[in-house]
Scaffold this active site. Structure first.
Site, mmCIF file in Angstrom:
data_model
loop_
_atom_site.group_PDB
_atom_site.id
_atom_site.type_symbol
_atom_site.label_atom_id
_atom_site.label_comp_id
_atom_site.label_asym_id
_atom_site.label_seq_id
_atom_site.Cartn_x
_atom_site.Cartn_y
_atom_site.Cartn_z
ATOM 1 N N GLY A 187 0.851 -1.218 -0.034
ATOM 2 C CA GLY A 187 -0.184 -0.005 -0.128
ATOM 3 C C GLY A 187 0.901 1.106 -0.004
ATOM 4 N N CYS A 188 0.426 2.206 0.658
ATOM 5 C CA CYS A 188 1.045 3.530 0.696
ATOM 6 C C CYS A 188 2.488 3.217 1.211
ATOM 7 C CB CYS A 188 0.419 4.581 1.588
ATOM 8 S SG CYS A 188 1.362 5.924 1.827
ATOM 9 N N PHE A 189 3.755 3.723 0.420
ATOM 10 C CA PHE A 189 5.058 3.542 0.861
ATOM 11 C C PHE A 189 5.160 4.369 1.826
ATOM 12 C CE2 PHE A 189 5.851 5.848 -3.677
ATOM 13 C CZ PHE A 189 5.520 6.940 -3.183
ATOM 14 N N TYR B 279 -3.224 11.464 7.892
ATOM 15 C CA TYR B 279 -3.608 10.462 6.772
ATOM 16 C C TYR B 279 -3.727 9.114 7.086
ATOM 17 C CZ TYR B 279 -2.099 6.804 3.361
ATOM 18 O OH TYR B 279 -2.173 5.704 2.526
#
Length: 209
Positions: free
Chosen positions: A37-39, A182
């Protein structure tokens, strides 16, 4: 055009043992490439793990050359991290053991609030040994029925790694408030804890919250 490491890394599997013997100068440094997913989040988690020397964000797995944050999705790339670690301190199977417990490996459509192929999970093996170990690690979790469904994360041969833009590197430390917002808004920790229960973030000294 895909740039597989088959000709460079996997061709070494057929080389004589003497050729494959690591140099003493390189023996204490190996690499793992993981998509979770989001690095930003994978980078943040693994930078806390003892034995990990460096973690950088990037893109791999697609068909386009020189992907950027704006183009990597259309090029078929995933967001990934490249982890450099000391195998005398932490093994590749241990890296994988931690990795599984920081992601949702039963979600084939993305990760948490981030949807689409670029956010799906994958293990990119840089050698035959890594390929075998990754498949064994995945099978072990499935056999133990630790999760409600089988792992959908593919184990793939590594392709060319493209470094992400500077503003993505260490985003969690450069923009801590935005990063924390986030991560919370995306529900990452909540889902990992729901899925893995007391094993969530096992191996990460202190997970973000």
């Amino acid at each position: 055009m895909k740039k597989f490491l088959t000709a460079t890394v996997f061709s070494l599997f057929l080389a004589p043992a003497a050729v494959l013997a690591p140099s003493p100068l390189l023996a204490a440094e190996e690499t793992a490439i993981l998509a979770g997913g989001c690095f930003w989040c994978i980078e943040s988690d693994f930078e806390k793990v003892p034995g990990v020397k460096d973690v950088v964000s990037g893109y791999t797995g697609g068909q386009s050359d020189n992907p950027t944050y704006k183009t990597h999705t259309s090029g078929g790339h995933r967001e990934v991290v490249r982890i450099t670690y000391d195998p005398e301190v932490i093994s590749y199977p241990k890296i994988l053991e931690i990795f599984w417990r920081t992601i949702d490996p039963v979600d084939a459509g993305g990760q948490f609030c981030d949807r689409g192929h670029s956010y799906t999970t994958a293990v990119y093996a840089t050698s035959l040994e890594q390929m075998q170990q990754a498949k064994a690690s995945k099978a072990e979790i499935d056999a133990a029925k630790l999760l409600p469904q089988k792992i959908v994360t593919p184990v793939l041969p590594a392709q060319e790694f493209f470094l992400a833009e500077d503003y993505h590197q260490d985003y969690h430390s450069k923009n801590p408030v935005r990063y924390q917002f986030y991560r919370y808004r995306c529900g990452r920790n909540q889902r990992v804890e729901e899925l893995w229960k007391d094993q969530a973030y096992q191996g990460v000294p202190k997970a973000d919250s």
